[in-house]
Scaffold this motif. Structure first.
Motif, short mmCIF file in Angstrom:
data_model
loop_
_atom_site.label_atom_id
_atom_site.label_comp_id
_atom_site.label_asym_id
_atom_site.label_seq_id
_atom_site.Cartn_x
_atom_site.Cartn_y
_atom_site.Cartn_z
N GLY A 192 0.82 -1.21 0.00
CA GLY A 192 0.00 0.00 0.00
C GLY A 192 0.85 1.26 0.00
O GLY A 192 0.55 2.23 -0.70
N PHE A 193 1.92 1.25 0.78
CA PHE A 193 2.81 2.41 0.83
C PHE A 193 3.45 2.67 -0.53
O PHE A 193 3.51 3.81 -0.99
CB PHE A 193 3.89 2.18 1.89
N LEU A 194 3.92 1.61 -1.18
CA LEU A 194 4.59 1.77 -2.47
C LEU A 194 3.65 2.30 -3.54
O LEU A 194 4.06 3.04 -4.44
CB LEU A 194 5.18 0.43 -2.91
N VAL A 195 2.37 1.92 -3.45
CA VAL A 195 1.40 2.34 -4.46
C VAL A 195 0.81 3.71 -4.14
O VAL A 195 0.72 4.59 -5.00
CB VAL A 195 0.28 1.29 -4.60
N LEU A 196 0.43 3.91 -2.88
CA LEU A 196 -0.33 5.10 -2.52
C LEU A 196 0.55 6.34 -2.34
O LEU A 196 0.09 7.46 -2.59
CB LEU A 196 -1.13 4.85 -1.25
N MET A 197 1.78 6.16 -1.89
CA MET A 197 2.62 7.34 -1.66
C MET A 197 2.85 8.13 -2.94
O MET A 197 2.68 9.36 -2.96
CB MET A 197 3.94 6.91 -1.02
N PRO A 198 3.25 7.50 -4.07
CA PRO A 198 3.37 8.29 -5.31
C PRO A 198 2.05 8.91 -5.76
O PRO A 198 2.03 10.02 -6.29
CB PRO A 198 3.88 7.26 -6.33
N LEU A 199 0.94 8.18 -5.55
CA LEU A 199 -0.35 8.74 -5.94
C LEU A 199 -0.71 9.96 -5.11
O LEU A 199 -1.27 10.94 -5.62
CB LEU A 199 -1.45 7.67 -5.79
N GLN A 200 -0.38 9.94 -3.81
CA GLN A 200 -0.70 11.07 -2.94
C GLN A 200 0.09 12.31 -3.33
O GLN A 200 -0.48 13.38 -3.54
CB GLN A 200 -0.39 10.71 -1.48
N PHE A 201 1.42 12.16 -3.39
CA PHE A 201 2.25 13.33 -3.61
C PHE A 201 2.37 13.71 -5.08
O PHE A 201 2.78 14.82 -5.39
CB PHE A 201 3.63 13.10 -2.99
N GLY A 202 2.02 12.79 -5.98
CA GLY A 202 1.95 13.13 -7.39
C GLY A 202 0.54 13.51 -7.78
O GLY A 202 0.02 13.07 -8.81
N SER A 203 -0.08 14.35 -6.97
CA SER A 203 -1.45 14.78 -7.20
C SER A 203 -1.61 16.22 -6.74
O SER A 203 -0.65 16.86 -6.27
CB SER A 203 -2.43 13.88 -6.42
N SER A 204 -2.82 16.73 -6.85
CA SER A 204 -3.09 18.10 -6.42
C SER A 204 -3.64 18.16 -5.01
O SER A 204 -4.23 19.17 -4.61
CB SER A 204 -4.10 18.75 -7.38
N ILE A 205 -3.46 17.10 -4.22
CA ILE A 205 -4.00 17.09 -2.87
C ILE A 205 -3.36 18.16 -2.01
O ILE A 205 -4.04 18.94 -1.32
CB ILE A 205 -3.81 15.70 -2.22
N PHE A 206 -2.03 18.23 -2.01
CA PHE A 206 -1.31 19.10 -1.08
C PHE A 206 -0.90 20.44 -1.68
O PHE A 206 -0.71 21.40 -0.94
CB PHE A 206 -0.05 18.38 -0.57
N ALA A 207 -0.72 20.50 -2.98
CA ALA A 207 -0.24 21.73 -3.61
C ALA A 207 -0.68 21.76 -5.07
O ALA A 207 -0.92 20.70 -5.67
CB ALA A 207 1.29 21.80 -3.52
N PRO A 208 -0.79 22.95 -5.64
CA PRO A 208 -1.11 23.05 -7.08
C PRO A 208 -0.04 22.38 -7.91
O PRO A 208 1.13 22.30 -7.52
CB PRO A 208 -1.15 24.57 -7.32
N THR A 209 -0.44 21.90 -9.07
CA THR A 209 0.47 21.12 -9.91
C THR A 209 1.18 21.96 -10.97
O THR A 209 2.01 21.44 -11.70
CB THR A 209 -0.31 20.00 -10.62
#
Length: 271
Positions: A192-209
């Motif tokens: 889960g960590f290996l899959v979800l971590m890139p999805l979380q930080f490679g998204s617009s959740i925390f900052a504009p892209t």
């Protein structure tokens, strides 16, 4: 078809819909009673929204808020809908580890020996995790309001919660499958960590892209977490909604259609 396979398939075929619903309800009550006896299992649902909201608002809020054309107040309006998008994802990972632990302790062997619908076991797990997700979302909104989030569109807020729940339930089927096929809970967490971590930080959740490299922006354009976060922002604070809304619904339906049958099949045939 072998006799062993028949014993796995026939019980579900003989049980009517009312029976499946009754079994699911009984298993939901069992899971809720287990949470009551082990309240520590709620720590993630209670603490995650508090810790992440305070962390991102007070550590990154000033700098990212300036990039948004405001300050910390502007970032609060940006991050709270994004964290709502994360809620279902984190609860989904928890359902996979819990499911795997039930297998390793023999609980699932007991369930599979009973004349109950096999799918009922999985649906009950998802139902309880959805309740935990709603509790976490409520805590997130309380903390968000305390740090300055302005709720101006209550129907949009409720729609965002429903959209997050829909996508979270789709992810849960993936982690239920991992819970069946992986050897232990640590393996489920690591995957889960290996899959979800890139999805979380490679998204617009925390900052504009916009400031990301071009190749990463292309990734975020197709990242379902970006679509969910942007749809939640549009619904809660205003902005474009339609494209991201339909993208999120499409991802949710596709993941459920593919992974739900796989999860149920793996559960039925696990030796």
């Amino acid at each position: 078809m072998s006799a062993a396979a028949v014993t796995h398939v026939e019980p579900d075929a003989r049980i009517p819909l009312r029976g499946h619903l009754r079994h699911t309800g009984a298993l939901v009550r069992r899971n809720l009673m287990w949470i009551r006896q082990d309240p520590e299992s709620m720590f993630d649902a209670v603490l995650f929204p508090v810790v992440f909201t305070l962390l991102f608002v007070y550590v990154f809020g000033g700098s990212i808020g300036q990039a948004l054309g405001g300050g910390q107040e502007a970032y609060v309006q940006y991050i709270v809908p994004g964290l709502m998008a994360m809620m279902g994802m984190n609860m989904a990972q928890g359902v996979g580890t819990g499911f795997n632990q039930d297998f390793n302790t023999g609980v699932m062997d007991r369930f599979r020996s009973l004349p109950i619908g096999r799918g009922s076991v999985l649906f009950a797990k998802i139902a309880v995790e959805m309740m935990r997700m709603l509790i976490a979302t409520a805590i997130l909104m309380v903390v968000g309001v305390l740090v300055g989030f302005d709720i101006t569109n209550w129907p949009g807020l409720l729609a965002s919660v429903g959209l997050s729940a829909l996508f979270g339930s789709a992810l849960m089927w993936i982690f239920l499958t991992l819970g069946v096929i992986m050897k232990n809970a640590q393996s489920v967490q690591a995957m889960g960590f290996l899959v979800l971590m890139p999805l979380q930080f490679g998204s617009s959740i925390f900052a504009p892209t916009q400031s990301m490299p071009g190749w990463l922006q292309n990734f975020t354009d197709y990242n379902p977490l970006s679509s969910l976060a942007d749809a939640a922002r549009g619904l809660m604070v205003g902005g474009p909604v339609a494209h991201d809304l339909w993208m999120t619904v499409g991802w949710s339906v596709a993941l459920t259609a593919v992974m739900a049958p796989i999860a149920i099949h793996k559960f039925r045939t696990k030796s």
